[in-house]
Design an enzyme around this catalytic site. Structure first.
Site, PDB file in Angstrom:
ATOM      1  N   HIS A  77      36.831  28.732  32.741  1.00 55.81           N
ATOM      2  CA  HIS A  77      35.533  28.050  32.877  1.00 55.81           C
ATOM      3  C   HIS A  77      34.530  28.419  31.791  1.00 55.81           C
ATOM      4  O   HIS A  77      33.662  27.614  31.466  1.00 55.81           O
ATOM      5  CB  HIS A  77      34.909  28.372  34.246  1.00 55.81           C
ATOM      6  CG  HIS A  77      35.581  27.668  35.378  1.00 55.81           C
ATOM      7  ND1 HIS A  77      35.075  27.622  36.655  1.00 55.81           N
ATOM      8  CD2 HIS A  77      36.747  26.950  35.423  1.00 55.81           C
ATOM      9  CE1 HIS A  77      35.876  26.919  37.448  1.00 55.81           C
ATOM     10  NE2 HIS A  77      36.910  26.516  36.729  1.00 55.81           N
ATOM     11  N   HIS A 135      33.384  21.868  32.051  1.00 60.40           N
ATOM     12  CA  HIS A 135      33.034  23.216  31.591  1.00 60.40           C
ATOM     13  C   HIS A 135      32.647  23.206  30.114  1.00 60.40           C
ATOM     14  O   HIS A 135      31.831  24.022  29.681  1.00 60.40           O
ATOM     15  CB  HIS A 135      34.199  24.172  31.835  1.00 60.40           C
ATOM     16  CG  HIS A 135      34.633  24.180  33.263  1.00 60.40           C
ATOM     17  ND1 HIS A 135      33.814  24.633  34.277  1.00 60.40           N
ATOM     18  CD2 HIS A 135      35.772  23.749  33.860  1.00 60.40           C
ATOM     19  CE1 HIS A 135      34.435  24.495  35.433  1.00 60.40           C
ATOM     20  NE2 HIS A 135      35.620  23.950  35.213  1.00 60.40           N
TER      21      HIS A 135
END
Ligand code: RB5
Length: 149
Positions: A99, A134
């Site tokens: 992420h 992300h």
């Protein structure tokens, strides 16, 4: 994959253990920028050496260690282009890649045992950035480097 690793005196023993873990991976080349003994050194100097390699593209990723991992992760994150993740568990290490696209892993040599630290490194090496939503967030994070507070 090229990895540059460095520690202050608080992480020097863990650094040697991690270098052994990294030998498990075919195709990983490790550059060690020190420190190499127990004499006290300043963790910002080590952070700068490791992160310089990452920013210049000489290293794909960096690993930094100090006693707690806190000081050296703060120092690393002051360097433009660096996303350092201080990790004390496997899940955080994995997600810091998936992420946050962390390009530097920070750990505390006086906090983690060799076994858990090795598992953190293995997870961090094997995990890849997922991109997508992300990527937008990481772009925004990197824009913060150029913005007034
Ligand atoms: C050095 O004694 C210690 O302060 C350093 O290794 C680190 O833990 C700082 O955050």
């Amino acid at each position: 994959m090229n990895i540059t690793i460095g520690s202050d005196h608080g992480g020097v023993e863990l650094k040697d253990e991690i270098k052994m873990v990294l030998r498990e991976f075919e195709g990983i080349r490790v550059k060690d920028v020190g420190t190499f003994g127990r004499e006290a050194v300043d963790y910002p100097d080590i952070a700068r050496k490791v992160c310089a390699d990452v920013v210049a593209g000489h290293a794909d990723r960096g690993i930094v260690l100090c006693g707690t991992g806190v000081g050296i992760s703060i120092a690393a994150n002051k360097i433009p282009g660096i996303r350092a993740a201080l990790c004390g568990d496997v899940y955080t290490a994995m997600m810091s890649r998936r992420h946050n696209d962390a390009n530097v892993l920070a750990m505390g040599g006086r906090v983690l045992g060799f076994g858990p630290a090795g598992e953190i490194v293995r997870a961090w090496i094997r995990s890849e950035f997922e991109g997508g939503r992300h990527a937008r967030r990481i772009e925004k994070v990197m824009e913060l480097e150029d913005q007034e507070a």
